[in-house]
Write a protein that holds these residues in place. Structure first.
Motif, mmCIF file in Angstrom:
data_model
loop_
_atom_site.group_PDB
_atom_site.id
_atom_site.type_symbol
_atom_site.label_atom_id
_atom_site.label_comp_id
_atom_site.label_asym_id
_atom_site.label_seq_id
_atom_site.Cartn_x
_atom_site.Cartn_y
_atom_site.Cartn_z
ATOM 1 N N THR A 1 14.936 1.204 14.128
ATOM 2 C CA THR A 1 15.429 1.806 15.368
ATOM 3 C C THR A 1 14.301 1.996 16.365
ATOM 4 N N ALA A 2 13.176 2.535 15.896
ATOM 5 C CA ALA A 2 12.035 2.756 16.780
ATOM 6 C C ALA A 2 11.482 1.447 17.316
ATOM 7 N N LEU A 3 11.366 0.444 16.450
ATOM 8 C CA LEU A 3 10.813 -0.848 16.852
ATOM 9 C C LEU A 3 11.700 -1.532 17.887
ATOM 10 N N MET A 4 12.997 -1.561 17.627
ATOM 11 C CA MET A 4 13.915 -2.201 18.562
ATOM 12 C C MET A 4 13.983 -1.452 19.888
ATOM 13 N N ASN B 1 0.805 -1.223 0.000
ATOM 14 C CA ASN B 1 0.000 0.000 0.000
ATOM 15 C C ASN B 1 0.838 1.274 0.000
ATOM 16 N N LEU B 2 2.153 1.136 -0.059
ATOM 17 C CA LEU B 2 3.032 2.304 -0.007
ATOM 18 C C LEU B 2 3.723 2.547 -1.336
ATOM 19 N N SER B 3 4.039 3.806 -1.597
ATOM 20 C CA SER B 3 4.863 4.160 -2.748
ATOM 21 C C SER B 3 6.307 3.774 -2.448
ATOM 22 N N PHE B 4 7.154 3.819 -3.476
ATOM 23 C CA PHE B 4 8.577 3.541 -3.248
ATOM 24 C C PHE B 4 9.166 4.559 -2.276
ATOM 25 N N GLU B 5 8.779 5.828 -2.410
ATOM 26 C CA GLU B 5 9.298 6.863 -1.520
ATOM 27 C C GLU B 5 8.928 6.568 -0.067
ATOM 28 N N GLN B 6 7.677 6.193 0.163
ATOM 29 C CA GLN B 6 7.252 5.883 1.523
ATOM 30 C C GLN B 6 7.980 4.652 2.067
ATOM 31 N N ALA B 7 8.124 3.635 1.229
ATOM 32 C CA ALA B 7 8.791 2.408 1.674
ATOM 33 C C ALA B 7 10.244 2.668 2.029
ATOM 34 N N ALA B 8 10.929 3.488 1.242
ATOM 35 C CA ALA B 8 12.340 3.777 1.500
ATOM 36 C C ALA B 8 12.534 4.506 2.818
ATOM 37 N N ALA B 9 11.501 5.207 3.282
ATOM 38 C CA ALA B 9 11.606 5.963 4.528
ATOM 39 C C ALA B 9 11.593 5.077 5.767
ATOM 40 N N ILE B 10 11.251 3.802 5.609
ATOM 41 C CA ILE B 10 11.006 2.961 6.786
ATOM 42 C C ILE B 10 12.242 2.284 7.378
ATOM 43 N N PRO B 11 13.116 1.621 6.612
ATOM 44 C CA PRO B 11 14.016 0.617 7.201
ATOM 45 C C PRO B 11 14.825 1.028 8.429
ATOM 46 N N LEU B 12 15.752 1.964 8.310
ATOM 47 C CA LEU B 12 16.605 2.285 9.448
ATOM 48 C C LEU B 12 15.820 2.961 10.568
ATOM 49 N N GLU C 1 14.164 -9.767 10.051
ATOM 50 C CA GLU C 1 12.815 -10.083 10.514
ATOM 51 C C GLU C 1 12.022 -8.820 10.827
ATOM 52 N N ASN C 2 12.716 -7.741 11.188
ATOM 53 C CA ASN C 2 12.012 -6.491 11.468
ATOM 54 C C ASN C 2 11.455 -5.856 10.204
ATOM 55 N N LEU C 3 12.116 -6.074 9.071
ATOM 56 C CA LEU C 3 11.584 -5.555 7.815
ATOM 57 C C LEU C 3 10.220 -6.170 7.521
ATOM 58 N N ALA C 4 10.075 -7.450 7.797
ATOM 59 C CA ALA C 4 8.779 -8.106 7.588
ATOM 60 C C ALA C 4 7.745 -7.583 8.580
ATOM 61 N N ALA C 5 8.158 -7.390 9.837
ATOM 62 C CA ALA C 5 7.235 -6.871 10.844
ATOM 63 C C ALA C 5 6.775 -5.461 10.492
ATOM 64 N N LEU C 6 7.702 -4.628 10.018
ATOM 65 C CA LEU C 6 7.359 -3.251 9.647
ATOM 66 C C LEU C 6 6.465 -3.230 8.409
ATOM 67 N N ARG C 7 6.708 -4.154 7.478
ATOM 68 C CA ARG C 7 5.822 -4.249 6.303
ATOM 69 C C ARG C 7 4.405 -4.565 6.734
ATOM 70 N N GLU C 8 4.253 -5.511 7.638
ATOM 71 C CA GLU C 8 2.919 -5.883 8.116
ATOM 72 C C GLU C 8 2.244 -4.715 8.835
ATOM 73 N N LEU C 9 3.003 -3.970 9.621
ATOM 74 C CA LEU C 9 2.450 -2.809 10.321
ATOM 75 C C LEU C 9 2.008 -1.741 9.333
ATOM 76 N N ALA C 10 2.801 -1.551 8.268
ATOM 77 C CA ALA C 10 2.439 -0.557 7.258
ATOM 78 C C ALA C 10 1.208 -0.996 6.478
ATOM 79 N N GLU C 11 1.154 -2.267 6.126
ATOM 80 C CA GLU C 11 0.019 -2.752 5.336
ATOM 81 C C GLU C 11 -1.276 -2.764 6.143
ATOM 82 N N SER C 12 -1.167 -2.893 7.461
ATOM 83 C CA SER C 12 -2.354 -2.824 8.313
ATOM 84 C C SER C 12 -2.685 -1.386 8.691
ATOM 85 N N ARG C 13 -1.877 -0.440 8.195
ATOM 86 C CA ARG C 13 -2.034 1.000 8.433
ATOM 87 C C ARG C 13 -1.852 1.376 9.895
ATOM 88 N N ALA C 14 -1.120 0.542 10.631
ATOM 89 C CA ALA C 14 -0.781 0.879 12.016
ATOM 90 C C ALA C 14 0.307 1.946 12.056
#
Length: 350
Positions: free
Chosen positions: A139-142, A124-135, A285-298
Motif C-alpha cells: 500500500t505504501a509503495l503503490m 535478513n528478516l525473521s518470519f514475523e518481520q516478513a509477515a508484517a510487510i506485504p499488504l 512484482e512489488n513483493l520482490a521490490a519490497l524484499r530487495e528494499l528490506a535486504e538492503s536495509r532501506a
C-alpha cells in the motif's frame, strides 16, 4: 489443521479456533506452513462486514450474513511444505512470504497460495518481520511511487504515520528523497523520527490542515479529515492520495468510503490539485521490490506485539482500538526443529 474461523459478521467474539481440512496444492499452488501472519485493518473490516456498502460492492469478499471465506488473514510468511505439479519457482523447504488477497486464510497453520502471489522471504528478516510487510508495504509503495509519483526534494506529509502502512510510508518517502513530515500521537514521535521523518506533527497539539504549511503530497491513511481540510494543506498542483481504513465504531453505512467516493467523483473536475484514491490489490512484482528494499536495509518492519493463534480475537481487538503502533503479528505454528528441517531438505532433494 487449526484455523481461526468465522461464520457470521460481528465483533472479535465471532472468531474461534476450529479444525478444518488441510488444503492440498493444485496446479501452480504451493502449500505453506504459516510461521507468522499479520493483522490489518482489512481483517476487522471483513470480520464486521463494515461498511455495509462494501457488502454490495465487493461480493467476492462479503457474503450476505458472513464473509465468503471463513478464515481471516491475508499476510503470511512461512515454509513451503508441498507444491502443485505445475509449480516452477519454489520447492519444499523454501522460505516465502506473500499476500493472499481477497481469498484470505492466513490465520491458520497451513495455507495454499498461487506461486505468483508468493515471493522469497527477505533473508535478513525473521518470519514475523516478513509477515508484517506485504499488504502494508504494498500500500505504501503503490501510494507513494505509483499514485503520487514522489520525487526527490518534494515535501510529503503522512497522516497516520505510526500505523502499519504509515511506518512503511515514512521510510519509503525518505528512500525516494522526499522531505517527510509524519502526523502521529505524542507517544509515537520518537518512533517516527527514527524511521526518517524530518518533521513530526503531534495531532493532539497541532492541526496539520491549519498550521499554514503546504505539501506536494498528502498521503492520508486515516480517513478522519474532509477533502477540503486535506486540500488546505496542499501546495499548488499538489497530490492528495487517500487510502484510509478508518477507525472501528461498529458497522457504518459507508464509513471512510464516503470521502473516497467523493474524491473519485470530484477528481475529474478539480484542476488545482490532484485527487487520487489508492485501491490496493496484491502485486507480485512489488513483493520482490519490497524484499530487495528490506535486504538492503532501506526499510525495516516495526512490530508492536505478537500473539499466538488462539489469541487472534484479542489481537484484532487491540488493533481496532487504535492503540497499536505499526504491525501486530500472529504466530500460528511452532517452529520446525532442526531434525524436521533436515528431513524436509532431504525430501526436497529426492
Amino acid at each position: 489443521m487449526k484455523a481461526v474461523v468465522q461464520d457470521r459478521y460481528g465483533s472479535p467474539d465471532t472468531l474461534a479456533i476450529g479444525h478444518v481440512p488441510q488444503p492440498v496444492p493444485a496446479g501452480k499452488q504451493v502449500l505453506v506452513r504459516v510461521h507468522a501472519a499479520a493483522v490489518n485493518a482489512y481483517d476487522w473490516h471483513v470480520m464486521r462486514g463494515d461498511p455495509y456498502l462494501a457488502r454490495v460492492m465487493l461480493p467476492s469478499v462479503f457474503g450476505r450474513s458472513g464473509p465468503r471465506n471463513r478464515i481471516r488473514g491475508r499476510d503470511f510468511a512461512g515454509q513451503v511444505e508441498a507444491v502443485g505439479k505445475d509449480v516452477t519457482r519454489f520447492r519444499p523447504g523454501d522460505e516465502v512470504y506473500g499476500d493472499l488477497g481477497d481469498d484470505n486464510g492466513a490465520f491458520a497453520e497451513y495455507v495454499c497460495v498461487s506461486e505468483e502471489m508468493a515471493e522469497r522471504k527477505p533473508a535478513n528478516l525473521s518470519f514475523e518481520q516478513a509477515a508484517a510487510i506485504p499488504l502494508a508495504g504494498n500500500t505504501a509503495l503503490m501510494g507513494l511511487r505509483d499514485v503520487a509519483g514522489v520525487k526527490p526534494g518534494q515535501k510529503v506529509l503522512i497522516n497516520g504515520a505510526s500505523g502499519g502502512v504509515g511506518t512503511f510510508a515514512v521510510q519509503l518517502a525518505t528512500v525516494f528523497g522526499a522531505e517527510v513530515t509524519g502526523v502521529c500521537s505524542t507517544r509515537n514521535i520518537d518512533l517516527i523520527r527514527s524511521l526518517g521523518a524530518g518533521h513530526v506533527i503531534d495531532y493532539t497539539k497541532e492541526d496539520f490542515t491549519r498550521n499554514g504549511q503546504r505539501y506536494d503530497v498528502v498521503f492520508d491513511l486515516v480517513g478522519n479529515r474532509t477533502l477540503s481540510e486535506c486540500r488546505r494543506a496542499l501546495s499548488p498542483a499538489g497530490a492528495l492520495v487517500l487510502s484510509g481504513g478508518g477507525a472501528s465504531h461498529g458497522v457504518s453505512l459507508i464509513g471512510p468510503m464516503g470521502v473516497i467516493l467523493k474524491a473519485q467523483m470530484l477528481a475529474p473536475f478539480v484542476r488545482r490539485h490532484r485527487l487520487r484514491v489508492l485501491t490496493t490489490a496484491p502485486r507480485k512484482e512489488n513483493l520482490a521490490a519490497l524484499r530487495e528494499l528490506a535486504e538492503s536495509r532501506a526499510i525495516a518492519p516495526v512490530i508492536d506485539r505478537t500473539y499466538p493463534l488462539s489469541e487472534v480475537p484479542e489481537a484484532i481487538r487491540y488493533l481496532e482500538g487504535e492503540h497499536a503502533r505499526a504491525k501486530v503479528v500472529i504466530i500460528p505454528c511452532a517452529r520446525p526443529t532442526g531434525d524436521e528441517r533436515r528431513e524436509r531438505a532431504q525430501g526436497s532433494r529426492t
